[in-house]
Design an enzyme around this catalytic site. Structure first.
Site, PDB file in Angstrom:
ATOM      1  N   CYS A  61     -20.283 -22.417  12.349  1.00  0.00           N
ATOM      2  CA  CYS A  61     -19.306 -21.171  12.610  1.00  0.00           C
ATOM      3  C   CYS A  61     -18.007 -21.280  13.456  1.00  0.00           C
ATOM      4  O   CYS A  61     -18.413 -21.724  14.724  1.00  0.00           O
ATOM      5  CB  CYS A  61     -20.450 -19.925  13.153  1.00  0.00           C
ATOM      6  SG  CYS A  61     -19.581 -18.620  14.003  1.00  0.00           S
ATOM      7  N   CYS A  71     -17.736 -19.069  16.710  1.00  0.00           N
ATOM      8  CA  CYS A  71     -18.888 -19.445  17.677  1.00  0.00           C
ATOM      9  C   CYS A  71     -18.432 -20.685  18.623  1.00  0.00           C
ATOM     10  O   CYS A  71     -18.634 -20.510  19.570  1.00  0.00           O
ATOM     11  CB  CYS A  71     -20.177 -19.905  16.893  1.00  0.00           C
ATOM     12  SG  CYS A  71     -20.857 -18.442  16.009  1.00  0.00           S
TER      13      CYS A  71
END
Length: 106
Positions: free
Chosen positions: A31, A34
């Site tokens: 991600c 993230c």
């Protein structure tokens, strides 16, 4: 205090039974957003160490808790107080926005 890693096995002790609020960042290695907020959360964990613990849970390695909480998109940050989820923030944001949101919820 830097962020701590929590797992399905340690979630109850590290988050639900914690003596102060815990912000759990649900994330995954693949991600991009993230990874973008990771350094900001590390800094915030140092700056707000007296008030909150910031924990990170890899949703790929730990599937039980994210499934129970209903994590559908990441990054998802959920603030727990007294063992209960009280606020959540979805998506990446600049450090000042993340810190301001968190301070407003504490």
């Amino acid at each position: 205090m830097s962020t701590i890693a929590v797992t399905d096995a340690s979630f109850e002790a590290d988050v639900l039974n914690a003596d102060k609020p815990v912000l759990v960042d649900f994330w995954a290695d693949w991600c991009g957003p993230c990874k973008m907020i990771g350094p900001a959360l590390e800094e915030i964990s140092e700056e707000l160490a007296e008030k909150v613990t910031i924990a990170k849970m890899d949703i790929m390695a730990n599937t039980d808790i994210p499934g129970q909480i209903g994590v559908k998109s990441i990054p998802l940050m959920v603030l727990f107080k007294d063992g209960k989820p009280v606020a959540q923030k979805l998506g990446a944001a600049p450090k000042n926005a993340l810190k301001g949101w968190l301070e407003g919820e504490l």
